[in-house]
Design a protein around this motif. Structure first.
Motif, PDB file in Angstrom:
ATOM      1  N   GLN A 216       0.275  -9.158   6.765  1.00 24.02           N
ATOM      2  CA  GLN A 216       1.009  -8.169   5.993  1.00 24.02           C
ATOM      3  C   GLN A 216       0.032  -7.189   5.365  1.00 24.02           C
ATOM      4  O   GLN A 216      -1.005  -7.594   4.833  1.00 24.02           O
ATOM      5  CB  GLN A 216       1.843  -8.835   4.899  1.00 24.02           C
ATOM      6  CG  GLN A 216       2.884  -9.808   5.416  1.00 24.02           C
ATOM      7  CD  GLN A 216       3.625 -10.502   4.291  1.00 24.02           C
ATOM      8  OE1 GLN A 216       3.254 -10.409   3.122  1.00 24.02           O
ATOM      9  NE2 GLN A 216       4.694 -11.218   4.658  1.00 24.02           N
ATOM     10  N   THR A 217       0.364  -5.902   5.432  1.00 26.03           N
ATOM     11  CA  THR A 217      -0.485  -4.863   4.839  1.00 26.03           C
ATOM     12  C   THR A 217       0.307  -4.084   3.810  1.00 26.03           C
ATOM     13  O   THR A 217       1.528  -3.927   3.929  1.00 26.03           O
ATOM     14  CB  THR A 217      -1.010  -3.903   5.916  1.00 26.03           C
ATOM     15  OG1 THR A 217       0.101  -3.300   6.586  1.00 26.03           O
ATOM     16  CG2 THR A 217      -1.874  -4.637   6.931  1.00 26.03           C
ATOM     17  N   SER A 218      -0.399  -3.590   2.798  1.00 26.08           N
ATOM     18  CA  SER A 218       0.232  -2.767   1.772  1.00 26.08           C
ATOM     19  C   SER A 218       0.472  -1.366   2.321  1.00 26.08           C
ATOM     20  O   SER A 218      -0.143  -0.944   3.306  1.00 26.08           O
ATOM     21  CB  SER A 218      -0.655  -2.709   0.524  1.00 26.08           C
ATOM     22  OG  SER A 218      -1.936  -2.188   0.848  1.00 26.08           O
ATOM     23  N   CYS A 219       1.369  -0.626   1.684  1.00 28.57           N
ATOM     24  CA  CYS A 219       1.627   0.745   2.090  1.00 28.57           C
ATOM     25  C   CYS A 219       0.415   1.613   1.790  1.00 28.57           C
ATOM     26  O   CYS A 219      -0.386   1.318   0.887  1.00 28.57           O
ATOM     27  CB  CYS A 219       2.866   1.287   1.370  1.00 28.57           C
ATOM     28  SG  CYS A 219       4.385   0.400   1.758  1.00 28.57           S
ATOM     29  N   VAL A 220       0.278   2.686   2.522  1.00 29.26           N
ATOM     30  CA  VAL A 220      -0.854   3.591   2.335  1.00 29.26           C
ATOM     31  C   VAL A 220      -0.800   4.185   0.934  1.00 29.26           C
ATOM     32  O   VAL A 220       0.232   4.693   0.494  1.00 29.26           O
ATOM     33  CB  VAL A 220      -0.836   4.706   3.395  1.00 29.26           C
ATOM     34  CG1 VAL A 220      -1.985   5.674   3.165  1.00 29.26           C
ATOM     35  CG2 VAL A 220      -0.903   4.107   4.790  1.00 29.26           C
ATOM     36  N   GLY A 221      -1.922   4.115   0.224  1.00 32.16           N
ATOM     37  CA  GLY A 221      -1.992   4.661  -1.124  1.00 32.16           C
ATOM     38  C   GLY A 221      -1.317   3.809  -2.165  1.00 32.16           C
ATOM     39  O   GLY A 221      -1.080   4.283  -3.287  1.00 32.16           O
TER      40      GLY A 221
ATOM     41  N   SER B  87      -3.348  -7.930   3.045  1.00 32.43           N
ATOM     42  CA  SER B  87      -4.522  -7.085   2.818  1.00 32.43           C
ATOM     43  C   SER B  87      -4.078  -5.640   2.682  1.00 32.43           C
ATOM     44  O   SER B  87      -2.887  -5.310   2.828  1.00 32.43           O
ATOM     45  CB  SER B  87      -5.516  -7.219   3.977  1.00 32.43           C
ATOM     46  OG  SER B  87      -4.979  -6.633   5.166  1.00 32.43           O
ATOM     47  N   ASP B  88      -5.049  -4.766   2.407  1.00 28.32           N
ATOM     48  CA  ASP B  88      -4.767  -3.339   2.426  1.00 28.32           C
ATOM     49  C   ASP B  88      -4.888  -2.848   3.871  1.00 28.32           C
ATOM     50  O   ASP B  88      -4.915  -3.640   4.808  1.00 28.32           O
ATOM     51  CB  ASP B  88      -5.709  -2.580   1.484  1.00 28.32           C
ATOM     52  CG  ASP B  88      -7.180  -2.837   1.817  1.00 28.32           C
ATOM     53  OD1 ASP B  88      -7.459  -3.354   2.924  1.00 28.32           O
ATOM     54  OD2 ASP B  88      -8.048  -2.504   0.988  1.00 28.32           O
ATOM     55  N   ASN B  89      -4.970  -1.533   4.041  1.00 31.23           N
ATOM     56  CA  ASN B  89      -5.024  -0.976   5.391  1.00 31.23           C
ATOM     57  C   ASN B  89      -6.452  -0.735   5.863  1.00 31.23           C
ATOM     58  O   ASN B  89      -6.700   0.178   6.662  1.00 31.23           O
ATOM     59  CB  ASN B  89      -4.228   0.339   5.440  1.00 31.23           C
ATOM     60  CG  ASN B  89      -2.725   0.100   5.362  1.00 31.23           C
ATOM     61  OD1 ASN B  89      -2.065  -0.147   6.364  1.00 31.23           O
ATOM     62  ND2 ASN B  89      -2.190   0.145   4.140  1.00 31.23           N
TER      63      ASN B  89
ATOM     64  N   PRO C 170      -2.307   0.434  -3.547  1.00 34.71           N
ATOM     65  CA  PRO C 170      -3.111  -0.787  -3.697  1.00 34.71           C
ATOM     66  C   PRO C 170      -2.469  -1.800  -4.628  1.00 34.71           C
ATOM     67  O   PRO C 170      -2.848  -2.972  -4.621  1.00 34.71           O
ATOM     68  CB  PRO C 170      -4.440  -0.255  -4.274  1.00 34.71           C
ATOM     69  CG  PRO C 170      -4.061   1.018  -4.974  1.00 34.71           C
ATOM     70  CD  PRO C 170      -2.958   1.613  -4.147  1.00 34.71           C
ATOM     71  N   GLN C 171      -1.469  -1.370  -5.412  1.00 33.42           N
ATOM     72  CA  GLN C 171      -0.806  -2.308  -6.317  1.00 33.42           C
ATOM     73  C   GLN C 171      -0.098  -3.422  -5.565  1.00 33.42           C
ATOM     74  O   GLN C 171       0.097  -4.525  -6.093  1.00 33.42           O
ATOM     75  CB  GLN C 171       0.201  -1.562  -7.201  1.00 33.42           C
ATOM     76  CG  GLN C 171      -0.428  -0.563  -8.155  1.00 33.42           C
ATOM     77  CD  GLN C 171      -0.645   0.800  -7.521  1.00 33.42           C
ATOM     78  OE1 GLN C 171      -0.508   0.957  -6.307  1.00 33.42           O
ATOM     79  NE2 GLN C 171      -0.999   1.785  -8.328  1.00 33.42           N
ATOM     80  N   GLN C 172       0.296  -3.151  -4.320  1.00 32.76           N
ATOM     81  CA  GLN C 172       0.962  -4.179  -3.538  1.00 32.76           C
ATOM     82  C   GLN C 172       0.016  -5.309  -3.139  1.00 32.76           C
ATOM     83  O   GLN C 172       0.474  -6.368  -2.718  1.00 32.76           O
ATOM     84  CB  GLN C 172       1.594  -3.544  -2.290  1.00 32.76           C
ATOM     85  CG  GLN C 172       2.722  -2.566  -2.612  1.00 32.76           C
ATOM     86  CD  GLN C 172       3.300  -1.932  -1.363  1.00 32.76           C
ATOM     87  OE1 GLN C 172       2.699  -1.986  -0.286  1.00 32.76           O
ATOM     88  NE2 GLN C 172       4.474  -1.304  -1.498  1.00 32.76           N
ATOM     89  N   ASN C 173      -1.269  -5.072  -3.249  1.00 38.43           N
ATOM     90  CA  ASN C 173      -2.285  -6.113  -3.038  1.00 38.43           C
ATOM     91  C   ASN C 173      -3.032  -6.370  -4.342  1.00 38.43           C
ATOM     92  O   ASN C 173      -4.227  -6.613  -4.374  1.00 38.43           O
ATOM     93  CB  ASN C 173      -3.254  -5.686  -1.938  1.00 38.43           C
ATOM     94  CG  ASN C 173      -3.987  -6.862  -1.312  1.00 38.43           C
ATOM     95  OD1 ASN C 173      -3.456  -7.961  -1.224  1.00 38.43           O
ATOM     96  ND2 ASN C 173      -5.217  -6.625  -0.897  1.00 38.43           N
ATOM     97  N   GLY C 174      -2.263  -6.284  -5.445  1.00 32.58           N
ATOM     98  CA  GLY C 174      -2.856  -6.246  -6.774  1.00 32.58           C
ATOM     99  C   GLY C 174      -3.560  -7.515  -7.207  1.00 32.58           C
ATOM    100  O   GLY C 174      -4.471  -7.464  -8.031  1.00 32.58           O
TER     101      GLY C 174
END
Length: 462
Positions: free
Chosen positions: A141-146, A118-120, A148-152
């Motif tokens: 698992q969370t994506s890095c701040v800013g 997910s995102d943060n 969102p492509q990591q949870n694309g």
């Protein structure tokens, strides 16, 4: 020189190559010109269903659905690419939706989720979610701040859901508060569409190991019929509809397009009361303290006796006999029951019985009954119900778009609902209200939302 690049400065002749020192780096240029490296689409693919799922929330939206929802949770399985959508009233409801999803995975597929990405969002960092993930041994698992492509994958799924949902709503002509139904329908459809990522198979097929059945699918907004079973008064009776026919119902309309211009072209009659008559009758009711009730006719009827023989063509699908079809039997009318028809408004009927008066005002299939004797009203109701299928609406409260409220001060009339429906029809619900009424021949006047009918006897006599 505005932190231009060294190569541009050398090519322009502003500086010479010997003026630059090897290894010298400007610390300002990276801060002003730094950009993100491009993201490449991931080709990873989970080997088993529910090994990795993506979750994200869309909303909060400004318009509520019919169920008061303003956002939705999207869950995407990485292996099958199957999508689940849960409508939420608040983002904090995500925990309950995720918990229900985990139970569904365990009971229906005998599987467990291994990884959630997910995102943060704070709704996923909630202590309840973290406790649930820890108890089930799920890696969060969370994506890095800013980033969102990591949870694309779920972000792109949101984009597709909203696009298809808008298309469904536009095609069906549905109001905006049906957006939740369109989103759920979109998820249902996309799970049954083949995709190249799955080698032209559908997410439904990967998840359930069978191909989807398309025979039950219908277009959004298509014509549909619902069976409405009759009311069951006995609680011991079965409540499941058995598909039996409730009653036969038909309407015969005689074609009336043979009128001749200059002869009878303008001769039409419809039992429609004048608005002035309605207001005058309510004024009398308010002044005299009469009873006022309302009835509705469930089937269309004529309240006038036919004196002529009317010949008609058979309707389509009807096998006519050898003899011509005629309609010469008149309907029972109010006049046959001792009512007198007004010469000013043909839709108003009056009857005098000893010291009691009763007025019946007809507007197509809506009737107002007003009298100083409640028993006379009850008798008239019973008589009308014996002739036609009537619906007793009780005390007068709404007639011809006018809301009627009776108090000790008089009768209050309001057309708020009528005006609101009119504004909705022309998409003007967001316009600002203005409490002034103005015409070209009169100065502006302040108007109130209600009209109090408490006239004097002098006003009625005049």
């Amino acid at each position: 020189m505005g932190h231009a690049s060294v190569h541009k400065l050398i090519n322009s002749g502003c500086i010479i190559k010997t003026d630059t020192k090897e290894g010298r780096v400007c610390v300002v240029c990276p801060m002003a010109k730094f950009t993100k490296l491009p993201y490449h689409l991931s080709t990873s693919h989970a080997a088993e269903i529910f090994h990795l799922i993506y979750v994200d929330i869309w909303g909060v939206y400004r318009v509520e659905t019919r169920g008061k929802h303003r956002c939705f949770l999207t869950i995407v399985d990485d292996c099958s690419r199957n999508t689940w959508v849960h409508l939420l009233k608040e983002k904090s409801d995500a925990f309950k939706a995720i918990e229900e999803f985990m139970l569904m995975v365990k009971n229906q597929f005998n599987k467990t989720v291994k990884i959630i990405r997910s995102d943060n969002g704070m709704e996923f960092e909630d202590h309840r979610c973290q406790a649930l993930f820890g108890a089930l041994g799920i890696v969060h698992q969370t994506s890095c701040v800013g980033r969102p492509q990591q949870n694309g994958r779920v972000e792109r799924k949101h984009h597709n859901i909203l696009e298809m949902g808008r298309a469904l709503r536009f095609q069906a002509g549905l109001p905006l508060h049906f957006w939740g139904d369109c989103v759920l329908t979109t998820a249902y459809i996309t799970n049954r569409l083949p995709t190249p990522i799955l080698k032209n198979r559908t997410p439904y097929e990967i998840l359930h190991k069978i191909k989807p059945d398309y025979s039950q699918m219908k277009a959004v907004g298509c014509l549909a019929f619902a069976y409405n079973p009759s009311l069951i008064k006995d609680k011991s009776q079965a409540r499941r509809a058995d598909g039996s026919k409730e009653r036969d119902k038909a309407r015969l309309v005689v074609l009336g397009n043979k009128q001749q211009y200059g002869v009878d072209y303008a001769e039409t009659f419809a039992p429609v009361a004048k608005l002035t008559t309605v207001r005058s009758l309510l004024a009398v009711v308010s002044l005299e303290g009469w009873h006022a009730y309302q009835m509705d006719v469930k089937n269309a009827f004529l309240h006038w006796d036919l004196n002529e023989t009317v010949y008609m063509k058979p309707p389509p699908g009807y096998i006519a006999p050898n003899t011509p079809l005629t309609t010469n039997q008149g309907y029972s009318s109010l006049k046959a029951h001792g009512f007198n028809q007004s010469k000013v408004d043909y839709s108003l009927f009056t009857k005098l019985a000893s010291q009691s008066f009763i007025f019946v005002l007809v507007y197509v299939d809506d009737l107002i009954l007003a009298s100083n004797n409640i028993h006379l009203i009850q008798e008239t109701k019973a008589w009308l119900s014996s002739l036609f299928h009537m619906k007793d609406l009780g005390s007068l409260s709404y007639f011809l778009g006018i809301e009627v409220a009776r108090t000790s001060q008089g009768i209050f009339l309001s057309q708020k609902k009528y005006v609101t429906d009119l504004l909705k029809e022309f998409h003007m619900t967001k316009c600002n209200a203005f409490p002034w009424h103005h015409t070209s021949n009169s100065p502006p006047q302040l108007v109130t939302p209600y009209l109090i009918l408490k006239p004097s006897k002098d006003w009625l006599e005049n």
